[in-house]
Design an enzyme around this catalytic site. Sequence first.
Site, mmCIF file in Angstrom:
data_model
loop_
_atom_site.group_PDB
_atom_site.id
_atom_site.type_symbol
_atom_site.label_atom_id
_atom_site.label_comp_id
_atom_site.label_asym_id
_atom_site.label_seq_id
_atom_site.Cartn_x
_atom_site.Cartn_y
_atom_site.Cartn_z
ATOM 1 N N ASP A 66 -0.565 -4.189 -9.441
ATOM 2 C CA ASP A 66 0.317 -3.145 -8.925
ATOM 3 C C ASP A 66 -0.596 -2.063 -8.362
ATOM 4 O O ASP A 66 -1.262 -1.346 -9.112
ATOM 5 C CB ASP A 66 1.193 -2.587 -10.052
ATOM 6 C CG ASP A 66 2.129 -1.477 -9.593
ATOM 7 O OD1 ASP A 66 1.947 -0.941 -8.470
ATOM 8 O OD2 ASP A 66 3.051 -1.109 -10.363
ATOM 9 N N VAL A 67 -0.661 -1.950 -7.032
ATOM 10 C CA VAL A 67 -1.643 -1.050 -6.423
ATOM 11 C C VAL A 67 -1.374 0.418 -6.719
ATOM 12 O O VAL A 67 -2.251 1.264 -6.513
ATOM 13 C CB VAL A 67 -1.745 -1.261 -4.900
ATOM 14 C CG1 VAL A 67 -2.235 -2.660 -4.579
ATOM 15 C CG2 VAL A 67 -0.421 -0.952 -4.202
ATOM 16 N N ASN A 93 -3.194 -3.724 2.571
ATOM 17 C CA ASN A 93 -1.978 -4.208 3.212
ATOM 18 C C ASN A 93 -0.702 -3.983 2.404
ATOM 19 O O ASN A 93 0.384 -3.939 2.975
ATOM 20 C CB ASN A 93 -2.152 -5.711 3.502
ATOM 21 C CG ASN A 93 -0.874 -6.386 3.895
ATOM 22 O OD1 ASN A 93 -0.355 -6.168 4.979
ATOM 23 N ND2 ASN A 93 -0.353 -7.234 3.008
ATOM 24 N N TYR A 162 9.009 5.825 4.576
ATOM 25 C CA TYR A 162 8.083 4.861 5.184
ATOM 26 C C TYR A 162 7.279 5.528 6.296
ATOM 27 O O TYR A 162 6.047 5.405 6.352
ATOM 28 C CB TYR A 162 8.878 3.681 5.732
ATOM 29 C CG TYR A 162 8.031 2.557 6.271
ATOM 30 C CD1 TYR A 162 7.399 1.660 5.420
ATOM 31 C CD2 TYR A 162 7.876 2.377 7.648
ATOM 32 C CE1 TYR A 162 6.636 0.613 5.910
ATOM 33 C CE2 TYR A 162 7.113 1.342 8.152
ATOM 34 C CZ TYR A 162 6.498 0.461 7.278
ATOM 35 O OH TYR A 162 5.738 -0.570 7.773
ATOM 36 N N LYS A 166 3.159 6.215 6.540
ATOM 37 C CA LYS A 166 2.357 5.576 7.578
ATOM 38 C C LYS A 166 1.641 6.611 8.443
ATOM 39 O O LYS A 166 0.503 6.386 8.884
ATOM 40 C CB LYS A 166 3.222 4.641 8.425
ATOM 41 C CG LYS A 166 3.742 3.433 7.659
ATOM 42 C CD LYS A 166 2.598 2.614 7.040
ATOM 43 C CE LYS A 166 3.098 1.358 6.345
ATOM 44 N NZ LYS A 166 1.991 0.549 5.807
#
Length: 257
Positions: A66-67, A93, A162, A166
Amino acid sequence: MNAKQTAERQSRIAVVTGAGSGVGRAVTEELLRAGWSVALAGRREETLRETGALVPGGSWMALPTDVSREQDVNALFAATVERFGRVDLLFNNAGTFGPGGVPVEELAYDAWRHVVDTNLNGAFLCARAAYRQMKEQDPQGGRIINNGSISAHAPRPHSAAYTATKHALTGLTKALSLDGRPYRIAVGQIDIGNAATDMTKAMKSGALQANGDVVPEPVMDVADVARTVRHMAELPLEANVQFATVLATTMPYVGRG
């Protein structure tokens, strides 16, 4: 150390997050076919193993991660170095879009935090761990490629979390690239538009546009993204693709709004 372990330590070593599906799976497959050794990171071990099995005889290991959890990320890189000896590439990613179609005034804070923790905090934690390893290893250096998005440039409707992450990832890419110069750490970003994955399936039947219309959008083969990542990854460290945009040729990105 047996012959296989010796060969692995002599090959180029990559860590790919979100390797169990989509872009991460395609990039992992491309790297394995090119002779890289790959540490596959993702939430589900089963899907990671499915990815690794796509290339018979490939050199890989599956590491459920789990990053967004610091201890998971630290364990990921420790296990990679223990097995392969170094880290030459991080493909940052892992990501999530979050709840789709939710106006900002209805977006729950927990949902916002989940997207930020995965897309931005997770990218930072992985980049930091890669940085620490690349700075100290011999030969020094390596490459980090962050998976941005067309949304790092222009948003879709109802995508506040999101899009914010980004855009932030672009700033992180620039800062890491600058700070990595003394240590031969090259950092770049790939911004992808409408690659054919499970995440983009709905686009072919219709995606909400800025004017309120729902219009089908073209998609491209995700293998074309994977080949681009491999090109970026295999450049000498004296050269860097700072930003690359790879998109379905006729998608409405340049006409958004």
